[in-house]
Design a protein around this motif. Structure first.
Motif, PDB file in Angstrom:
ATOM      1  N   CYS A   1       0.864  -1.174   0.000  1.00  0.00           N
ATOM      2  CA  CYS A   1       0.000   0.000   0.000  1.00  0.00           C
ATOM      3  C   CYS A   1       0.902   1.226   0.000  1.00  0.00           C
ATOM      4  O   CYS A   1       2.120   1.114   0.190  1.00  0.00           O
TER       5      CYS A   1
ATOM      6  N   SER B   1      -8.324  -1.415   1.317  1.00  0.00           N
ATOM      7  CA  SER B   1      -7.983  -0.983  -0.043  1.00  0.00           C
ATOM      8  C   SER B   1      -6.799  -1.819  -0.536  1.00  0.00           C
ATOM      9  O   SER B   1      -5.640  -1.513  -0.260  1.00  0.00           O
TER      10      SER B   1
ATOM     11  N   VAL C   1      -4.323  -3.220  -3.166  1.00  0.00           N
ATOM     12  CA  VAL C   1      -3.731  -2.922  -4.469  1.00  0.00           C
ATOM     13  C   VAL C   1      -3.793  -4.142  -5.378  1.00  0.00           C
ATOM     14  O   VAL C   1      -3.817  -4.030  -6.605  1.00  0.00           O
TER      15      VAL C   1
ATOM     16  N   GLU D   1      -6.253  -5.887  -5.988  1.00  0.00           N
ATOM     17  CA  GLU D   1      -7.526  -5.933  -6.691  1.00  0.00           C
ATOM     18  C   GLU D   1      -7.654  -4.838  -7.738  1.00  0.00           C
ATOM     19  O   GLU D   1      -8.703  -4.687  -8.360  1.00  0.00           O
ATOM     20  N   GLN D   2      -6.591  -4.067  -7.921  1.00  0.00           N
ATOM     21  CA  GLN D   2      -6.604  -2.982  -8.888  1.00  0.00           C
ATOM     22  C   GLN D   2      -5.670  -3.312 -10.051  1.00  0.00           C
ATOM     23  O   GLN D   2      -4.911  -4.286 -10.010  1.00  0.00           O
ATOM     24  N   LYS D   3      -5.687  -2.463 -11.064  1.00  0.00           N
ATOM     25  CA  LYS D   3      -4.829  -2.669 -12.237  1.00  0.00           C
ATOM     26  C   LYS D   3      -3.354  -2.694 -11.871  1.00  0.00           C
ATOM     27  O   LYS D   3      -2.538  -3.253 -12.614  1.00  0.00           O
ATOM     28  N   CYS D   4      -3.016  -2.115 -10.712  1.00  0.00           N
ATOM     29  CA  CYS D   4      -1.613  -2.048 -10.275  1.00  0.00           C
ATOM     30  C   CYS D   4      -0.978  -3.435 -10.111  1.00  0.00           C
ATOM     31  O   CYS D   4       0.247  -3.554 -10.126  1.00  0.00           O
TER      32      CYS D   4
ATOM     33  N   GLY E   1       1.002   1.387  -5.188  1.00  0.00           N
ATOM     34  CA  GLY E   1      -0.259   1.743  -5.830  1.00  0.00           C
ATOM     35  C   GLY E   1      -0.567   3.221  -5.844  1.00  0.00           C
ATOM     36  O   GLY E   1      -1.572   3.643  -6.413  1.00  0.00           O
TER      37      GLY E   1
ATOM     38  N   LYS F   1     -12.511   8.876  -6.946  1.00  0.00           N
ATOM     39  CA  LYS F   1     -12.619   7.530  -6.382  1.00  0.00           C
ATOM     40  C   LYS F   1     -11.417   7.231  -5.487  1.00  0.00           C
ATOM     41  O   LYS F   1     -10.289   7.606  -5.800  1.00  0.00           O
TER      42      LYS F   1
ATOM     43  N   LYS G   1      -9.164   4.751  -4.786  1.00  0.00           N
ATOM     44  CA  LYS G   1      -8.595   3.474  -5.198  1.00  0.00           C
ATOM     45  C   LYS G   1      -7.217   3.703  -5.791  1.00  0.00           C
ATOM     46  O   LYS G   1      -6.895   4.792  -6.273  1.00  0.00           O
ATOM     47  N   SER G   2      -6.403   2.665  -5.752  1.00  0.00           N
ATOM     48  CA  SER G   2      -5.036   2.742  -6.248  1.00  0.00           C
ATOM     49  C   SER G   2      -5.025   2.914  -7.763  1.00  0.00           C
ATOM     50  O   SER G   2      -5.996   2.602  -8.449  1.00  0.00           O
ATOM     51  N   GLY G   3      -3.906   3.404  -8.265  1.00  0.00           N
ATOM     52  CA  GLY G   3      -3.752   3.479  -9.710  1.00  0.00           C
ATOM     53  C   GLY G   3      -3.270   4.811 -10.232  1.00  0.00           C
ATOM     54  O   GLY G   3      -2.795   4.901 -11.362  1.00  0.00           O
TER      55      GLY G   3
END
Length: 457
Positions: A350, A401, A403, A405-408, A419, A431, A433-435
């Motif tokens: 994170c 949160s 990372v 689960e994100q595109k990262c 992230g 939003k 969220k990471s990215g």
């Protein structure tokens, strides 16, 4: 065998055809030649290397037998394991004394809740709230695994009128063995000098000075007299003399960077570099923070993170101050130096403690996890008055949160940047969220080239 999807390759020497090769999850770090680079890039019959070299590439993780999908799953498992090890553990505790401030900084990200359209009450945190917060602190940190420093924040925590409640907060924390770090503008600290002298061993401060007097006063004016520079500088001088560590933050854009040498000269004239407890550093004045000013002293063209760091390095600012002047680079140089020396480097799952363990008590009875969104009710993670409650949906937005689960999860920099900053993402995209990685890949690549050139020289 295939080339790992998590290799970072940066050309560091055009003349000699050398490349820095780094794997983000094995933390292997090597310098390789053109042949090895081409082999990893192409892996075809037209490029070949010695078997011994191939074995080293496999051993150090630059080549893998895993498919791309299986390697991504491996990274996802690693990120989740690391995150679960720190999530809602080793808490960091913070007090917002009030949503009130005596300066009117033109780039203040708290402006809407301090003086703007979403302005909050200027009430101070009460002794009853402090007592309740310390009950929670003692419960959450009963195993004494959390950070041993409590952070004081605002608005401006050290307003003159906050003296009584600040003294109360500090005495309780001191009795429990905590120290105190403070983010302050430094203007009213002269009202606290005797108190700080008595408690100099348990305090450290971050104070912002944004340039020489004319720059600073335009960017950080006092709400009454517009002039804040001279008084803040005098208070910094006093704190240094009683031995309190001071980190001076310089929020920097292209205009103030052009005149940074003037500020360093001022620091030298004040003889501040003689103090081991004096640590100035440049930080990026970011594009995503609105500027509440029409004055020409704010550059229309803002730095990217990599441009900012590159300009700092090209001006040799650290060398001019014998290494006592730093630049915010999100630990890139520190990480690279440790990797080069074969020292342990934590994998990041994170960006910061806002996603894992920050508990920020505000004067309205609310709890936040991120400094950058305090006072924004929709971003609170719970309440502590009358009882401590984490509100599931809101708390999960920050404290769950992942990372992974994100595109990262597909990014080769993920174990280094974590992230990116969620507050930055929220300002840019709306939003949490990471990215939003804030130019991190270019910053990292430039950091590698800088390190190579230093070691070569």
């Amino acid at each position: 065998m295939r080339t790992s999807s998590y290799n970072i390759i940066v050309k560091v020497d055009n003349e000699a055809g050398r490349y820095a090769l780094l794997n983000s999850y094995t933390h292997a770090f090597d310098i390789v030649n053109q042949n090895v680079y081409q082999y990893l890039k192409n892996q075809s019959e037209y490029w070949d290397i010695f078997n011994e070299t191939k074995e080293k590439l496999v051993k150090r993780g630059y080549m893998t037998s895993l498919s791309k999908e299986d390697e991504t799953e491996l990274v996802k498992r690693l990120l989740n394991k690391i995150y679960d090890e720190v999530r809602l553990k080793n808490f960091g505790f913070h007090f917002i004394i009030s949503y009130d401030c005596n300066l009117r900084c033109v780039y203040c990200y708290e402006y809407p809740v301090l003086n703007g359209c979403a302005c909050l009450p200027k009430c101070r945190i009460t002794k009853e709230q402090v007592d309740k917060a310390y009950e929670i602190i003692k419960d959450k940190d009963k195993d004494r695994t959390g950070k041993r420093s409590i952070h004081l924040y605002g608005g401006e925590p050290f307003l003159a009128e906050n003296y009584e409640v600040l003294e109360y907060i500090v005495q309780q924390g001191k009795d429990l063995g905590y120290m105190f770090s403070v983010t302050s503008n430094g203007y009213d600290l002269d009202n606290y000098l005797d108190f700080l002298k008595e408690n100099s061993k348990i305090f450290s401060f971050q104070i912002t000075i944004d340039g020489v007097e004319d720059i600073h006063n335009k960017r950080k004016p006092h709400y009454k007299n517009k002039d804040s520079f001279a008084k803040i500088a005098s208070n910094v001088d006093s704190l240094l003399k009683i031995g309190i560590p001071i980190s001076i933050r310089i929020n920097t854009d292209p205009y103030s960077m052009e005149r940074i040498d003037e500020l360093l000269s001022y620091f030298k004239e004040k003889d501040w570099f003689q103090y081991k407890n004096f640590k100035p550093y440049c930080a990026l004045l970011r594009k995503d923070v609105p500027i509440n000013s029409t004055k020409e002293n704010i550059s229309k063209e803002m730095f990217t993170q990599s441009e900012f760091y590159r300009t700092f390095c090209e001006k040799d600012l650290s060398e001019k101050c014998e290494g006592h002047f730093m630049c915010q680079d999100f630990e890139v140089q520190s990480v690279l130096n440790r990797l080069l020396l074969g020292k342990y480097v934590h994998h990041r799952s994170c960006f910061c403690g806002a996603q894992t363990s920050n508990i920020i008590f505000d004067p309205l009875g609310d709890i936040y996890s991120c400094w950058d969104v305090v006072g924004q009710k929709e971003q609170r993670v719970g309440r502590y008055m009358p009882d401590f409650v984490l509100e599931n949906r809101a708390a999960d937005r920050w404290f769950n949160s992942r990372v992974s689960e994100q595109k990262c999860v597909n990014c080769k920099y993920v174990f280094f940047c974590g992230g990116g900053c969620l507050a930055n993402a929220y300002r840019v995209t709306g939003k949490v969220k990471s990215g939003e990685c804030n130019d991190y890949p270019r910053l990292f690549g430039y950091g590698i080239r800088q390190l190579y050139n230093k070691k070569r020289d």
